[in-house]
Design a protein around this motif. Structure first.
Motif, mmCIF file in Angstrom:
data_model
loop_
_atom_site.group_PDB
_atom_site.id
_atom_site.type_symbol
_atom_site.label_atom_id
_atom_site.label_comp_id
_atom_site.label_asym_id
_atom_site.label_seq_id
_atom_site.Cartn_x
_atom_site.Cartn_y
_atom_site.Cartn_z
ATOM 1 N N GLU A 116 0.831 -1.203 0.000
ATOM 2 C CA GLU A 116 0.000 0.000 0.000
ATOM 3 C C GLU A 116 0.866 1.254 0.000
ATOM 4 O O GLU A 116 0.567 2.232 -0.690
ATOM 5 C CB GLU A 116 -0.916 -0.030 1.227
ATOM 6 C CG GLU A 116 -2.123 0.898 1.133
ATOM 7 C CD GLU A 116 -1.836 2.271 1.705
ATOM 8 O OE1 GLU A 116 -2.592 3.212 1.410
ATOM 9 O OE2 GLU A 116 -0.838 2.413 2.435
ATOM 10 N N LEU A 117 1.963 1.231 0.750
ATOM 11 C CA LEU A 117 2.892 2.357 0.727
ATOM 12 C C LEU A 117 3.573 2.471 -0.634
ATOM 13 O O LEU A 117 3.812 3.573 -1.137
ATOM 14 C CB LEU A 117 3.946 2.185 1.825
ATOM 15 C CG LEU A 117 3.508 2.550 3.246
ATOM 16 C CD1 LEU A 117 4.609 2.201 4.233
ATOM 17 C CD2 LEU A 117 3.141 4.016 3.351
ATOM 18 N N HIS A 201 -3.985 -5.696 -0.160
ATOM 19 C CA HIS A 201 -4.442 -7.089 -0.079
ATOM 20 C C HIS A 201 -3.512 -8.004 -0.866
ATOM 21 O O HIS A 201 -3.081 -9.049 -0.364
ATOM 22 C CB HIS A 201 -5.870 -7.184 -0.619
ATOM 23 C CG HIS A 201 -6.592 -8.435 -0.238
ATOM 24 N ND1 HIS A 201 -6.249 -9.679 -0.732
ATOM 25 C CD2 HIS A 201 -7.628 -8.661 0.620
ATOM 26 C CE1 HIS A 201 -7.049 -10.595 -0.235
ATOM 27 N NE2 HIS A 201 -7.894 -10.008 0.594
ATOM 28 N N LEU A 202 -3.182 -7.619 -2.095
ATOM 29 C CA LEU A 202 -2.290 -8.444 -2.909
ATOM 30 C C LEU A 202 -0.894 -8.525 -2.308
ATOM 31 O O LEU A 202 -0.264 -9.591 -2.330
ATOM 32 C CB LEU A 202 -2.216 -7.881 -4.329
ATOM 33 C CG LEU A 202 -3.481 -8.044 -5.192
ATOM 34 C CD1 LEU A 202 -3.312 -7.301 -6.506
ATOM 35 C CD2 LEU A 202 -3.759 -9.520 -5.450
ATOM 36 N N GLY A 203 -0.397 -7.408 -1.767
ATOM 37 C CA GLY A 203 0.924 -7.433 -1.137
ATOM 38 C C GLY A 203 0.971 -8.409 0.022
ATOM 39 O O GLY A 203 1.933 -9.181 0.166
ATOM 40 N N ASP A 204 -0.073 -8.401 0.873
ATOM 41 C CA ASP A 204 -0.131 -9.352 1.980
ATOM 42 C C ASP A 204 -0.194 -10.787 1.464
ATOM 43 O O ASP A 204 0.447 -11.689 2.018
ATOM 44 C CB ASP A 204 -1.354 -9.068 2.854
ATOM 45 C CG ASP A 204 -1.187 -7.801 3.666
ATOM 46 O OD1 ASP A 204 -0.033 -7.345 3.815
ATOM 47 O OD2 ASP A 204 -2.201 -7.269 4.153
ATOM 48 N N ALA A 228 -12.907 -6.428 -2.281
ATOM 49 C CA ALA A 228 -12.170 -5.187 -2.558
ATOM 50 C C ALA A 228 -12.327 -4.781 -4.019
ATOM 51 O O ALA A 228 -12.476 -3.589 -4.333
ATOM 52 C CB ALA A 228 -10.691 -5.362 -2.205
ATOM 53 N N ASP A 229 -12.301 -5.771 -4.916
ATOM 54 C CA ASP A 229 -12.469 -5.474 -6.341
ATOM 55 C C ASP A 229 -13.871 -4.959 -6.629
ATOM 56 O O ASP A 229 -14.063 -4.066 -7.464
ATOM 57 C CB ASP A 229 -12.180 -6.736 -7.155
ATOM 58 C CG ASP A 229 -12.187 -6.468 -8.656
ATOM 59 O OD1 ASP A 229 -11.301 -5.738 -9.122
ATOM 60 O OD2 ASP A 229 -13.086 -6.983 -9.340
#
Length: 571
Positions: A116-117, A201-204, A228-229
């Protein structure tokens, strides 16, 4: 936060680029006025020819060609200057983002996914390009060009026709783009948030893929991604509806600007050439009007992205530099005096009135079950956070009075899950001390029992290390991180489960080598392996953020208290 505040903020941080941006504005104004002139000259010459006047064809072609070439040159100048400012400003903002984020860590990154960052530092900042390259020139030209063209029309052609078309042009420029501005601003904010949620979400998921599969949570994580999508799709649909309605209003106004001059012009006795020139001006002004409609759409997304970036850039660091700094003494005794630490939103404190002292030049252990506050205590020593109350001292000096650079140079913290940067092994080892020699790097690798592994690498210290250390095993990664800490020559070394992925024999070997590496080093080891703690080691036992036992491991074993119970659980 409104768009005017964000505009001031962006201009404040990039004001050194405004002179070049002014060139882009002037080039756009001149270019669009030439665009109006091009169409007006063509229509006027054709009208005169149709009326039977003698018109020089090649002369007319020459004039039109000259206008077109000059217009093209101005268009190039506008794009070159505008995009130079845009991309240079984005580089400046990205540097500013990381410069301001570093003092806020780890508090600013706690609980916030790295993905997210990354989304804010890359795609959000990239979207701000619209503000610099496609905002100020179109905004100014959308007012100046119609005002100039309509004024000329009223003075040089027919004031009545100019007054007829002026309201329609103004409505097309102002009403359609700006009337729905608040709605598009909110929609763009929702879209930006949706993108950030999906990135997080994808990063996690990418980082925790093994755990997700191991615990059978794939379906649940996919369901969360679908949700989320769906939110992002809903936000995009709302934004699309607003943009569609705005475009429809603009089209109706443009159509009216064509029909009304034809009807009214004929009724008031205007000449055919004057009516044709008026229509040429109206059609030529569609481009400036379209320009503002296009940039308002992109500008809302740009402002939404800027707001997310600004929240990081203007974030106040939880840990501040001292106003009256002092140096750390040689004595590296670490003392916590009645320290309480509570994370924002937590129901109970992570540490509650903790008082403990870790003696200098000794190897102390901190043990406790997961969630007992061990890592929180460790993070307070190099000031990852400051306690809500109480004092952390090194050598009797409050760590809040020590410059952060000096404190973090003298205190090294090695975590359970260290991070490697993409580069060579040597690059990563020198992260804390760039001037370290190759011999010092090799010595540090020998101390962590990786000398044999290093000798077997064809490229040695120049071996590439993948991002996040993906090209080495977990145990090797932990030991490389420990070697990196040793290269920086700290006075105090904190090991937060830093040997957890090693087998017992390797862990004992590393500990023995580390003890022989520097007998002046103060070591505080957080470990769940109570069975590996020697009897003469000083041990502090934490439970629910409180100190429940402290003393030598031998004494605590004999007492059959909390430490003995932890040892029994390991066994």
């Amino acid at each position: 936060m409104n768009r005017l505040d964000l505009t001031r903020w962006l201009v404040h941080h990039t004001r050194q680029f405004l002179p070049t941006l002014t060139l882009a504005v002037l080039a756009r104004l001149a270019g669009q006025l030439l665009g109006v002139a091009l169409l007006v000259v063509a229509v006027e010459r054709l009208g005169r020819a149709a009326a039977g006047e003698d018109i020089s064809v090649w002369g007319s072609v020459g004039v039109l060609a000259a206008i077109a070439i000059l217009k093209a040159a101005l268009r190039y100048a506008e794009h070159y200057a505008g995009h130079w400012v845009a991309f240079t400003a984005l580089q400046h903002l990205r540097n500013l983002f990381f410069h301001r984020l570093v003092p806020q860590a780890p508090a600013a990154t706690r609980g916030r996914a790295g993905a997210e960052l990354t989304e804010r530092a890359t795609r959000d900042i990239d979207r701000i390009e619209v503000f610099f390259a496609h905002t100020l020139p179109p905004a100014i030209s959308s007012v100046v060009v119609p005002a100039t063209a309509l004024s000329w029309l009223g003075v040089a052609v027919d004031s009545r026709l100019a007054l007829i078309v002026a309201p329609l042009v103004v409505l097309g420029v102002v009403v359609a783009p700006w009337l729905a501005g608040r709605s598009t601003w909110r929609a763009a904010g929702r879209v930006a948030k949706g993108r950030g949620d999906i990135a997080a979400h994808l990063g996690d998921d990418f980082q925790g893929l093994r755990e997700i599969l191991a615990f059978g949570q794939a379906e649940q994580r996919l369901a969360g991604l679908d949700a989320a999508d769906a939110e992002l799709t809903k936000a995009r649909s709302g934004s699309g509806r607003v943009q569609g309605a705005r475009a429809a209003v603009g089209t109706v106004l443009q159509l009216g600007a064509i029909i009304v001059p034809l009807i009214v012009g004929s009724s008031i006795g205007a000449t055919a050439i004057d009516i044709a020139v008026t229509l040429a001006v109206v059609v030529a002004l569609w481009k400036p009007a379209q320009g503002i409609d296009d940039f308002v759409t992109g500008l809302d997304a740009s402002f939404a992205a800027a707001e997310r970036v600004r929240s990081i850039v203007d974030g106040v660091p939880t840990v501040q530099e001292p106003t009256a700094p002092c140096a750390l003494p040689a004595d590296a005794t670490v003392t916590l005096d009645d320290v309480t630490m509570r994370y924002p939103g937590a129901e109970r404190p992570a540490l509650d009135a903790v008082s403990v002292s870790f003696p200098a030049r000794r190897w102390s252990r901190l043990v406790g079950i997961s969630g007992s506050g061990k890592s929180t205590l460790a993070s307070l020593i190099p000031r990852g956070f400051d306690p809500a109350s109480g004092t952390v001292r090194i050598g009797g000096v409050d760590v809040r009075e020590v410059p952060l650079d000096e404190l973090r140079r003298r205190v090294a913290l090695v975590s359970q899950r260290p991070t490697m940067l993409k580069g060579t092994l040597a690059d990563n080892l020198r992260l804390g001390r760039p001037d370290a020699t190759d011999l010092e790097l090799v010595e540090a690798m020998r101390t962590v029992a990786l000398d044999g592994w290093l000798a077997g690498l064809p490229q040695g210290l120049d071996t590439p290390i993948g991002e996040r250390g993906t090209t080495v095993s977990g145990g090797q990664l932990q030991r490389v991180a420990l070697a990196r800490a040793l290269v920086s020559r700290p006075d105090t070394l904190i090991l937060d489960e830093a040997l957890s992925q090693l087998d017992a024999d390797t862990a004992r070997d590393v500990c023995a080598r580390l003890a022989a590496f520097d007998d002046e080093l103060t070591v505080i080891e957080i470990t769940h392996r109570a069975d590996l703690v020697p009897d003469d080691a000083f041990v502090t036992v934490l439970d629910e953020g409180r100190v429940v036992e402290a003393g030598t491991a031998g004494e605590l074993r004999a007492g059959r208290g909390a430490f003995a119970r932890l040892e029994a659980r390991v066994a």
